[in-house]
Motif scaffolding. Structure first.
Motif, PDB file in Angstrom:
ATOM      1  N   GLU A  61       0.838  -1.205   0.000  1.00  0.00           N
ATOM      2  CA  GLU A  61       0.000   0.000   0.000  1.00  0.00           C
ATOM      3  C   GLU A  61       0.875   1.258   0.000  1.00  0.00           C
ATOM      4  N   ILE A  62       1.971   1.203   0.753  1.00  0.00           N
ATOM      5  CA  ILE A  62       2.898   2.338   0.802  1.00  0.00           C
ATOM      6  C   ILE A  62       3.500   2.591  -0.576  1.00  0.00           C
ATOM      7  N   LEU A  63       3.924   1.513  -1.233  1.00  0.00           N
ATOM      8  CA  LEU A  63       4.520   1.671  -2.557  1.00  0.00           C
ATOM      9  C   LEU A  63       3.495   2.125  -3.594  1.00  0.00           C
ATOM     10  N   GLU A  64       2.241   1.735  -3.409  1.00  0.00           N
ATOM     11  CA  GLU A  64       1.191   2.211  -4.312  1.00  0.00           C
ATOM     12  C   GLU A  64       1.012   3.726  -4.168  1.00  0.00           C
ATOM     13  N   CYS A  65       1.098   4.205  -2.921  1.00  0.00           N
ATOM     14  CA  CYS A  65       1.005   5.658  -2.691  1.00  0.00           C
ATOM     15  C   CYS A  65       2.183   6.380  -3.347  1.00  0.00           C
ATOM     16  N   ALA A  67       3.996   5.283  -5.936  1.00  0.00           N
ATOM     17  CA  ALA A  67       3.859   5.200  -7.395  1.00  0.00           C
ATOM     18  C   ALA A  67       2.850   6.226  -7.904  1.00  0.00           C
ATOM     19  N   LYS A  68       1.755   6.365  -7.174  1.00  0.00           N
ATOM     20  CA  LYS A  68       0.724   7.327  -7.584  1.00  0.00           C
ATOM     21  C   LYS A  68       1.260   8.749  -7.535  1.00  0.00           C
ATOM     22  N   SER A  69       2.049   9.049  -6.514  1.00  0.00           N
ATOM     23  CA  SER A  69       2.586  10.405  -6.383  1.00  0.00           C
ATOM     24  C   SER A  69       3.585  10.735  -7.490  1.00  0.00           C
ATOM     25  N   ARG A  70       4.183   9.712  -8.087  1.00  0.00           N
ATOM     26  CA  ARG A  70       5.178   9.920  -9.142  1.00  0.00           C
ATOM     27  C   ARG A  70       4.650   9.548 -10.531  1.00  0.00           C
ATOM     28  N   ASN A  71       3.326   9.321 -10.606  1.00  0.00           N
ATOM     29  CA  ASN A  71       2.699   8.980 -11.876  1.00  0.00           C
ATOM     30  C   ASN A  71       3.314   7.717 -12.494  1.00  0.00           C
ATOM     31  N   LEU A  72       3.553   6.718 -11.647  1.00  0.00           N
ATOM     32  CA  LEU A  72       4.116   5.448 -12.087  1.00  0.00           C
ATOM     33  C   LEU A  72       3.080   4.339 -11.959  1.00  0.00           C
ATOM     34  N   ILE A  73       3.297   3.244 -12.662  1.00  0.00           N
ATOM     35  CA  ILE A  73       2.443   2.062 -12.565  1.00  0.00           C
ATOM     36  C   ILE A  73       3.188   1.019 -11.743  1.00  0.00           C
ATOM     37  N   LYS A 225      16.333   5.713  -5.598  1.00  0.00           N
ATOM     38  CA  LYS A 225      16.498   5.406  -4.170  1.00  0.00           C
ATOM     39  C   LYS A 225      16.355   6.676  -3.333  1.00  0.00           C
ATOM     40  N   ARG A 226      17.086   7.695  -3.726  1.00  0.00           N
ATOM     41  CA  ARG A 226      17.060   8.946  -2.967  1.00  0.00           C
ATOM     42  C   ARG A 226      15.660   9.555  -2.967  1.00  0.00           C
ATOM     43  N   ASP A 227      15.008   9.460  -4.110  1.00  0.00           N
ATOM     44  CA  ASP A 227      13.676  10.043  -4.232  1.00  0.00           C
ATOM     45  C   ASP A 227      12.692   9.325  -3.310  1.00  0.00           C
ATOM     46  N   PHE A 228      12.757   7.992  -3.279  1.00  0.00           N
ATOM     47  CA  PHE A 228      11.832   7.253  -2.417  1.00  0.00           C
ATOM     48  C   PHE A 228      12.108   7.538  -0.944  1.00  0.00           C
ATOM     49  N   LEU A 229      13.372   7.519  -0.552  1.00  0.00           N
ATOM     50  CA  LEU A 229      13.718   7.766   0.848  1.00  0.00           C
ATOM     51  C   LEU A 229      13.224   9.141   1.308  1.00  0.00           C
ATOM     52  N   SER A 230      13.400  10.129   0.460  1.00  0.00           N
ATOM     53  CA  SER A 230      12.945  11.477   0.781  1.00  0.00           C
ATOM     54  C   SER A 230      11.419  11.510   0.895  1.00  0.00           C
ATOM     55  N   TRP A 231      10.755  10.845  -0.068  1.00  0.00           N
ATOM     56  CA  TRP A 231       9.293  10.813  -0.072  1.00  0.00           C
ATOM     57  C   TRP A 231       8.765  10.098   1.168  1.00  0.00           C
ATOM     58  N   PHE A 232       9.381   8.977   1.553  1.00  0.00           N
ATOM     59  CA  PHE A 232       8.893   8.161   2.666  1.00  0.00           C
ATOM     60  C   PHE A 232       9.008   8.909   3.996  1.00  0.00           C
ATOM     61  N   GLU A 233      10.070   9.670   4.159  1.00  0.00           N
ATOM     62  CA  GLU A 233      10.226  10.438   5.392  1.00  0.00           C
ATOM     63  C   GLU A 233       9.066  11.417   5.577  1.00  0.00           C
ATOM     64  N   LYS A 237       4.752  11.158   8.110  1.00  0.00           N
ATOM     65  CA  LYS A 237       4.165  12.205   8.942  1.00  0.00           C
ATOM     66  C   LYS A 237       2.698  12.465   8.581  1.00  0.00           C
ATOM     67  N   GLN A 238       2.247  11.896   7.478  1.00  0.00           N
ATOM     68  CA  GLN A 238       0.911  12.194   6.978  1.00  0.00           C
ATOM     69  C   GLN A 238      -0.144  11.290   7.610  1.00  0.00           C
ATOM     70  N   GLU A 239      -1.376  11.777   7.621  1.00  0.00           N
ATOM     71  CA  GLU A 239      -2.492  11.032   8.212  1.00  0.00           C
ATOM     72  C   GLU A 239      -2.788   9.753   7.432  1.00  0.00           C
ATOM     73  N   GLN A 240      -2.564   9.770   6.128  1.00  0.00           N
ATOM     74  CA  GLN A 240      -2.825   8.584   5.317  1.00  0.00           C
ATOM     75  C   GLN A 240      -1.981   7.396   5.779  1.00  0.00           C
ATOM     76  N   PHE A 241      -0.722   7.650   6.104  1.00  0.00           N
ATOM     77  CA  PHE A 241       0.152   6.585   6.599  1.00  0.00           C
ATOM     78  C   PHE A 241      -0.354   6.046   7.933  1.00  0.00           C
TER      79      PHE A 241
END
Length: 450
Positions: A61-65, A67-73, A225-233, A237-241
């Motif tokens: 579910e985290i990776l789906e979020c 992918a959606k934020s980066r317009n990826l499938i 890698k860097r992009d995902f790590l930055s995004w995950f941090e 903090k978000q309510e969705q997580f």
């Protein structure tokens, strides 16, 4: 400076700015030309599970979020633990009972092992989950992929008979329901979903030792890698997580999973089982959308559905009926076998009824559905009553009239009384669903990958 030289200078500035902006953009977003985010999932245990041919779990579910934020499938690839990770994978999941210092791994989720049993099992377990004392000679099954040696040793010392499963953990829960084992140990998410789907099974507790689920950054694309790590941090903090984390630790996750796993006709599909239903329907002669309508009303496309009476699977087949048709009831939960058995029952009903060839398709299907739901013996009784009054036993409205308005005597009901109103509602609901599917999906809709 001449006008021509000014234009040349301005053009050079624009080219330089364009180059700089392009470089910045490429450094701040993952350079994925095919727009796919490829994720490998260990088929044994990695905090994820498959239900209705779809993969779920907090990590996915985290990776789906992401992918959606980066317009990826997001493309998930299931692999056995014995296989080497496929090439060109971006991420993969791996479970561990210990913390790790591997810089290429990111702790993304913590789960636990859970203990399940049948609700009829009234044995009291003494001690807490860390110091269990089981009753003597208990059969305990360990779901596949679980390698907690310390827990195994404790169970062995307690005198329990331990078996290690190689099958899907939801099938283990069905075996628990059938009494094949006394207890089942599986991961928390599977326990929550399974005990929600199969009402006769209950979760006793979670074991205290956490299982750490890591996301291994397999990709050679360092920018990704860097992009995902930055995004995950930021995502943590978000309510969705927080909502997702709470969801996967609660028993009410089961309805959410079933709802999410169901496809809708507006996508050109009815369910994740379209291809199986089409294949079986071609041989049976029934419209695949009609079989889909029955399946929806019987199980909501939940392949692990078990009724209070013991009917199982997508089309709610009774094990005794499967055996009578020459099928091993042990395979009854397999989607293809279940659909095949369901259509065989429909064909068998039609053969026994001897419905007149002049009967409309609507009436023919209605009478067959009534037998499928209420039992062929009960519907034969009602048909005999209609016939004795000079009516048409193939006319569904005349059968409904008897079911609703008359009270047949015991002499007229050779197969006993039954709930006619439930059967009438079932026929109405299935045909209503069938009509909806016919409007939204063409009969010869091309098969889609599953």
């Amino acid at each position: 400076m001449s006008m021509k030289n000014k234009l040349i200078s301005f053009s050079l500035i624009l080219i330089i700015l364009s180059f700089v902006l392009s470089t910045i953009i490429h450094q701040s977003s993952p350079p994925i030309s095919d727009k796919l985010l490829k994720v490998s999932i260990n088929n044994s245990m990695s905090g994820c599970f498959s239900i209705n041919r779809q993969i779920f779990g907090l990590p996915i579910e985290i990776l789906e979020c992401y992918a959606k934020s980066r317009n990826l499938i997001l493309l998930t690839i299931k692999q056995d633990s014995s296989e080497n990770i496929q090439q060109d994978i971006d991420f993969s999941f791996s479970p561990s009972y210990n913390t790790t210092t591997d810089s290429d791994k990111l702790l993304i989720h913590k789960t636990y092992l859970s203990l399940l049993t049948h609700k009829k099992n009234t044995s009291e377990l003494s001690g807490d989950s860390s110091k269990l004392v089981f009753p003597k000679n208990q059969k305990i099954r360990i779901a596949r992929g679980i390698t907690d040696t310390l827990l195994f040793n404790k169970l062995t010392q307690a005198g329990c008979t331990i078996t290690f499963s190689l099958q899907d953990p939801f099938l283990d829960i069905i075996d628990l329901n059938d009494g094949t084992c006394d207890y089942l140990i599986c991961i928390e998410e599977v326990a929550n979903v399974g005990s929600g789907l199969i009402k006769t099974v209950r979760k006793l507790f979670d074991f205290p030792t956490p299982i750490h689920i890591y996301l291994k950054l397999e990709s050679q694309k360092n920018i990704l890698k860097r992009d995902f790590l930055s995004w995950f941090e930021e995502f943590k903090k978000q309510e969705q997580f927080k909502k997702l984390t709470r969801l996967y630790s609660e028993p009410y996750i089961a309805p959410y999973i079933i709802t999410q796993s169901m496809q809708h006709p507006d996508s050109g599909r009815i369910s994740n089982f379209d291809n199986i239903i089409k294949e079986v329907s071609r041989d049976s002669g029934y419209d695949w959308r009609f079989i889909s309508a029955i399946t929806y009303n019987e199980s909501k496309f939940n392949e692990y559905c078990i009724s209070i009476r013991g009917a199982k699977g997508l089309m709610q087949i009774m094990p005794a009926v499967a055996n009578s048709l020459g099928h091993d009831s042990l395979n009854i939960m397999n989607p293809k076998d279940n659909i095949l058995l369901g259509t065989k029952i429909l064909k068998r009903i039609e053969e026994i009824l001897y419905i007149s060839p002049n009967t409309s398709d609507r009436d023919r299907l209605s009478v067959i559905l009534a037998c499928y739901n209420g039992g062929i013996g009960h519907i034969l009784d009602i048909r005999d009553i209609v016939r004795s009054k000079g009516g048409n036993p193939d006319k569904w409205s005349e059968l409904v009239n008897v079911l609703r308005n008359e009270k047949p005597s015991a002499n007229e009901l050779r197969y006993g009384k039954f709930n006619g109103s439930e059967t009438i509602a079932f026929v109405k609901n299935v045909l209503s669903t069938y009509d909806k599917y016919c409007k939204l999906v063409t009969e010869n809709q091309p098969s889609t990958p599953e």
